[in-house]
Motif scaffolding. Structure first.
Motif, PDB file in Angstrom:
ATOM      1  N   TRP A 284      73.823  55.871  35.045  1.00  0.00           N
ATOM      2  CA  TRP A 284      73.281  55.119  36.183  1.00  0.00           C
ATOM      3  C   TRP A 284      73.875  55.652  37.494  1.00  0.00           C
ATOM      4  CZ3 TRP A 284      69.343  51.911  36.972  1.00  0.00           C
ATOM      5  CH2 TRP A 284      69.318  51.131  38.124  1.00  0.00           C
ATOM      6  N   ASP A 285      75.173  55.885  37.487  1.00  0.00           N
ATOM      7  CA  ASP A 285      75.854  56.293  38.709  1.00  0.00           C
ATOM      8  C   ASP A 285      75.537  57.723  39.128  1.00  0.00           C
ATOM      9  OD1 ASP A 285      77.056  53.833  39.058  1.00  0.00           O
ATOM     10  OD2 ASP A 285      78.914  54.400  38.044  1.00  0.00           O
ATOM     11  N   ASP A 286      75.284  58.616  38.153  1.00  0.00           N
ATOM     12  CA  ASP A 286      74.999  59.997  38.546  1.00  0.00           C
ATOM     13  C   ASP A 286      73.494  60.318  38.546  1.00  0.00           C
ATOM     14  OD1 ASP A 286      74.240  60.457  35.897  1.00  0.00           O
ATOM     15  OD2 ASP A 286      76.099  61.485  35.365  1.00  0.00           O
ATOM     16  N   TRP A 287      72.658  59.266  38.442  1.00  0.00           N
ATOM     17  CA  TRP A 287      71.204  59.349  38.576  1.00  0.00           C
ATOM     18  C   TRP A 287      70.503  60.018  37.402  1.00  0.00           C
ATOM     19  CZ3 TRP A 287      70.459  61.209  44.346  1.00  0.00           C
ATOM     20  CH2 TRP A 287      71.056  60.274  45.201  1.00  0.00           C
ATOM     21  N   ARG A 288      71.227  60.270  36.306  1.00  0.00           N
ATOM     22  CA  ARG A 288      70.514  60.741  35.114  1.00  0.00           C
ATOM     23  C   ARG A 288      69.620  59.637  34.573  1.00  0.00           C
ATOM     24  NH1 ARG A 288      75.083  62.382  31.123  1.00  0.00           N
ATOM     25  NH2 ARG A 288      76.331  61.083  32.531  1.00  0.00           N
ATOM     26  N   PHE A 289      70.032  58.421  34.802  1.00  0.00           N
ATOM     27  CA  PHE A 289      69.313  57.233  34.345  1.00  0.00           C
ATOM     28  C   PHE A 289      68.740  56.542  35.571  1.00  0.00           C
ATOM     29  CE2 PHE A 289      69.320  52.662  33.692  1.00  0.00           C
ATOM     30  CZ  PHE A 289      68.831  52.479  32.411  1.00  0.00           C
ATOM     31  N   THR A 290      67.457  56.217  35.536  1.00  0.00           N
ATOM     32  CA  THR A 290      66.811  55.551  36.667  1.00  0.00           C
ATOM     33  C   THR A 290      66.034  54.332  36.171  1.00  0.00           C
ATOM     34  OG1 THR A 290      64.783  56.851  36.469  1.00  0.00           O
ATOM     35  CG2 THR A 290      66.535  57.758  37.851  1.00  0.00           C
ATOM     36  N   TYR A 291      65.474  53.630  37.116  1.00  0.00           N
ATOM     37  CA  TYR A 291      64.546  52.543  36.773  1.00  0.00           C
ATOM     38  C   TYR A 291      63.159  53.028  37.151  1.00  0.00           C
ATOM     39  CZ  TYR A 291      61.971  48.209  37.613  1.00  0.00           C
ATOM     40  OH  TYR A 291      60.999  47.223  37.633  1.00  0.00           O
ATOM     41  N   ASP A 292      62.370  53.427  36.148  1.00  0.00           N
ATOM     42  CA  ASP A 292      61.095  54.051  36.479  1.00  0.00           C
ATOM     43  C   ASP A 292      59.915  53.547  35.659  1.00  0.00           C
ATOM     44  OD1 ASP A 292      61.684  55.171  34.048  1.00  0.00           O
ATOM     45  OD2 ASP A 292      61.914  57.208  34.785  1.00  0.00           O
ATOM     46  N   HIS A 293      60.114  52.503  34.858  1.00  0.00           N
ATOM     47  CA  HIS A 293      58.978  52.021  34.083  1.00  0.00           C
ATOM     48  C   HIS A 293      59.199  50.587  33.631  1.00  0.00           C
ATOM     49  CE1 HIS A 293      55.189  52.629  32.276  1.00  0.00           C
ATOM     50  NE2 HIS A 293      55.571  52.841  31.045  1.00  0.00           N
ATOM     51  N   VAL A 294      58.069  49.890  33.395  1.00  0.00           N
ATOM     52  CA  VAL A 294      58.104  48.527  32.848  1.00  0.00           C
ATOM     53  C   VAL A 294      57.099  48.452  31.709  1.00  0.00           C
ATOM     54  CG1 VAL A 294      57.873  46.056  33.341  1.00  0.00           C
ATOM     55  CG2 VAL A 294      58.719  47.603  35.099  1.00  0.00           C
ATOM     56  N   MET A 295      57.498  47.853  30.599  1.00  0.00           N
ATOM     57  CA  MET A 295      56.618  47.698  29.440  1.00  0.00           C
ATOM     58  C   MET A 295      56.909  46.352  28.767  1.00  0.00           C
ATOM     59  SD  MET A 295      56.604  51.572  27.800  1.00  0.00           S
ATOM     60  CE  MET A 295      58.373  51.657  27.561  1.00  0.00           C
ATOM     61  N   LEU A 296      56.231  46.094  27.660  1.00  0.00           N
ATOM     62  CA  LEU A 296      56.361  44.819  26.958  1.00  0.00           C
ATOM     63  C   LEU A 296      56.847  45.042  25.530  1.00  0.00           C
ATOM     64  CD1 LEU A 296      55.892  41.741  26.672  1.00  0.00           C
ATOM     65  CD2 LEU A 296      53.521  42.271  26.018  1.00  0.00           C
ATOM     66  N   ILE A 297      57.974  44.440  25.190  1.00  0.00           N
ATOM     67  CA  ILE A 297      58.514  44.514  23.824  1.00  0.00           C
ATOM     68  C   ILE A 297      57.938  43.337  23.025  1.00  0.00           C
ATOM     69  CG2 ILE A 297      60.590  44.631  22.408  1.00  0.00           C
ATOM     70  CD1 ILE A 297      62.129  45.208  25.051  1.00  0.00           C
ATOM     71  N   TYR A 298      57.311  43.639  21.893  1.00  0.00           N
ATOM     72  CA  TYR A 298      56.663  42.549  21.154  1.00  0.00           C
ATOM     73  C   TYR A 298      56.929  42.582  19.647  1.00  0.00           C
ATOM     74  CZ  TYR A 298      53.085  45.826  19.485  1.00  0.00           C
ATOM     75  OH  TYR A 298      52.432  46.870  18.872  1.00  0.00           O
ATOM     76  N   GLY A 299      57.791  43.482  19.180  1.00  0.00           N
ATOM     77  CA  GLY A 299      58.034  43.513  17.746  1.00  0.00           C
ATOM     78  C   GLY A 299      59.142  44.465  17.358  1.00  0.00           C
ATOM     79  N   LYS A 300      59.435  44.479  16.056  1.00  0.00           N
ATOM     80  CA  LYS A 300      60.464  45.361  15.495  1.00  0.00           C
ATOM     81  C   LYS A 300      59.901  46.055  14.257  1.00  0.00           C
ATOM     82  CE  LYS A 300      63.683  42.105  15.061  1.00  0.00           C
ATOM     83  NZ  LYS A 300      65.018  41.481  14.861  1.00  0.00           N
ATOM     84  N   ALA A 301      60.408  47.267  14.021  1.00  0.00           N
ATOM     85  CA  ALA A 301      59.918  48.058  12.893  1.00  0.00           C
ATOM     86  C   ALA A 301      61.045  48.951  12.375  1.00  0.00           C
ATOM     87  CB  ALA A 301      58.718  48.901  13.312  1.00  0.00           C
ATOM     88  N   LEU A 302      60.848  49.471  11.171  1.00  0.00           N
ATOM     89  CA  LEU A 302      61.757  50.452  10.569  1.00  0.00           C
ATOM     90  C   LEU A 302      60.990  51.731  10.303  1.00  0.00           C
ATOM     91  CD1 LEU A 302      63.543  48.185   7.908  1.00  0.00           C
ATOM     92  CD2 LEU A 302      64.413  48.833  10.171  1.00  0.00           C
ATOM     93  N   ASP A 303      61.636  52.890  10.532  1.00  0.00           N
ATOM     94  CA  ASP A 303      60.975  54.136  10.160  1.00  0.00           C
ATOM     95  C   ASP A 303      61.230  54.436   8.690  1.00  0.00           C
ATOM     96  OD1 ASP A 303      63.536  55.223   9.936  1.00  0.00           O
ATOM     97  OD2 ASP A 303      63.334  56.567  11.657  1.00  0.00           O
ATOM     98  N   GLU A 304      60.762  55.584   8.235  1.00  0.00           N
ATOM     99  CA  GLU A 304      60.844  55.919   6.813  1.00  0.00           C
ATOM    100  C   GLU A 304      62.277  56.088   6.323  1.00  0.00           C
ATOM    101  OE1 GLU A 304      60.404  59.556   9.335  1.00  0.00           O
ATOM    102  OE2 GLU A 304      59.297  57.654   9.117  1.00  0.00           O
ATOM    103  N   LYS A 305      63.217  56.232   7.281  1.00  0.00           N
ATOM    104  CA  LYS A 305      64.626  56.360   6.907  1.00  0.00           C
ATOM    105  C   LYS A 305      65.397  55.060   7.092  1.00  0.00           C
ATOM    106  CE  LYS A 305      64.776  61.286   8.138  1.00  0.00           C
ATOM    107  NZ  LYS A 305      65.428  62.315   9.002  1.00  0.00           N
ATOM    108  N   GLY A 306      64.695  54.006   7.477  1.00  0.00           N
ATOM    109  CA  GLY A 306      65.347  52.718   7.669  1.00  0.00           C
ATOM    110  C   GLY A 306      65.957  52.524   9.044  1.00  0.00           C
ATOM    111  N   ASN A 307      65.684  53.439   9.971  1.00  0.00           N
ATOM    112  CA  ASN A 307      66.200  53.303  11.330  1.00  0.00           C
ATOM    113  C   ASN A 307      65.410  52.237  12.096  1.00  0.00           C
ATOM    114  OD1 ASN A 307      68.115  55.490  11.103  1.00  0.00           O
ATOM    115  ND2 ASN A 307      66.355  56.883  11.207  1.00  0.00           N
ATOM    116  N   GLN A 308      66.108  51.500  12.964  1.00  0.00           N
ATOM    117  CA  GLN A 308      65.492  50.386  13.674  1.00  0.00           C
ATOM    118  C   GLN A 308      64.789  50.837  14.949  1.00  0.00           C
ATOM    119  OE1 GLN A 308      68.053  46.870  14.071  1.00  0.00           O
ATOM    120  NE2 GLN A 308      69.443  47.781  12.580  1.00  0.00           N
TER     121      GLN A 308
END
Length: 360
Positions: A284-308
């Protein structure tokens, strides 16, 4: 923003996103009702599309009713509010296409809202199929920046009229009243009709340059309304997100989609990157990370390896392998979230109580 947030335009973000041939398989763990995927097209209005999509989901949760709320109503009122803020700040502010969830909330509370078909369709006034701000916004920016001239003792007279006329030329005039399902409403009475308590919504964040368990204003160019967010450790923020989804509440997300945010519908961290509180702050401080988008979180899922992963509704139409839906890894979410915007009743009681005790 390109994204839903307040940044520039969707296509800029997409050009910067990485492409990938990887096509993952997901198993849905939790999926909450949402309205259809929309397309912000060539406008930096992700903040409007995502937040109205969030409120549409809130209505679905409470009543089961489906609404299509008008993004251009919000944009019209918000850009005028932003211009007014700019003039009151004597030009020491920013005029941009981007915004935040707080913008939409404040517009609805102050001006109301209308259904999509109560205003001209996005792009229809300029002959484009969808919202295209390529000409509109530079013209608006030039108009507003010219109101506060160097060494001026006062702004140009009647500037509000000229700015409002310009806005309406491209995106239409907000209705004073309209008919919906046989009943006549004003924008304010329609907002009341939706059945939401617009005092219920809060913003949470997680940074170490301010104390935890305190309110502060996130220092981001597109958050010009200066509305505070409540600051908690990232582990707690992620716990709040999980518990909200498990309890049936969707969550609006503002954050960074540069880096490993793919065109195909995946958002993952590079191999070996660990999402720590310290790394969040450094980026955040060195500007690698910015605020540039807004979206809607509506669920959770697992991939084929069990990652969240989290299921996230974007506003780029049916782009990507998942028709407008992005799968964001838990690590990506932890590192790249600027804020979460949600119903205070989705929060643990202990957190709600703590937030009430701390004045901004």
């Amino acid at each position: 923003m390109l994204v839903a947030m307040s940044v520039s335009a969707q296509e800029n973000l997409q050009q910067g996103a990485i492409a990938t041939k990887e096509r993952k398989t997901f198993t849905t763990v939790k999926e909450l009702p949402i309205t259809s995927v929309k397309n912000q097209y060539r406008s930096g209005t992700c903040w409007a599309y995502a937040t109205l999509g969030y409120f549409e989901s809130e209505i679905l949760r409470k009543s089961g009713k489906t609404y299509d709320l008008c993004e251009m109503f919000v944009v019209n009122k918000d850009y005028m509010d932003c211009a007014t803020h700019y003039v009151r700040m004597h030009g020491y502010s920013q005029i941009s296409e981007g915004g935040s969830c707080d913008d939409v909330l404040e517009v609805i509370r102050t001006h109301g809202i209308c259904p999509e078909d109560a205003m001209p369709a996005p792009g229809s006034l300029t002959g484009d199929p969808l919202a295209n701000f390529k000409v509109f916004f530079p013209e608006l920016e030039q108009k507003v920046s010219g109101i506060v001239t160097k060494d001026a003792e006062e702004p140009q007279p009647h500037w509000q009229d000229s700015v409002q006329t310009l806005i309406e030329r491209y995106i239409g005039r907000c209705p004073d009243s309209f008919v919906y399902e046989g009943n006549t409403y004003t924008p304010l009475s329609f907002a009341e009709h939706l059945g939401l308590n617009f005092g219920d919504y809060v913003s949470l964040t997680s940074y170490t340059h301010h104390p935890f368990n305190k309110w502060f204003i996130i220092e981001a160019p597109y958050k010009w309304r200066l509305k505070p967010s409540y600051n908690i450790p990232i582990e707690q923020l992620m716990e709040v997100l999980d518990k909200a989804l498990d309890a049936g509440f969707t969550v609006a997300w503002g954050g960074d989609v540069s880096g490993d945010f793919t065109r195909t519908g995946l958002a993952v961290l590079s191999e070996g990157v660990q999402p720590t509180q310290q790394l969040r702050q450094e980026q955040w401080d060195d500007w690698r990370f910015t605020y540039d988008h807004v979206m809607l979180i509506y669920g959770k899922a697992l991939d084929e390896k069990g990652n969240q992963y989290y299921m996230v509704k974007n506003s780029w139409g049916n782009a990507g392998d998942y028709k407008g839906i992005w799968y964001m890894s838990r690590d990506y979410m932890a590192l790249n979230t600027t804020y979460l915007f949600l119903n205070r009743h989705a929060l643990p009681k202990s957190l709600r109580k703590a937030m009430r005790k701390v004045d901004f």
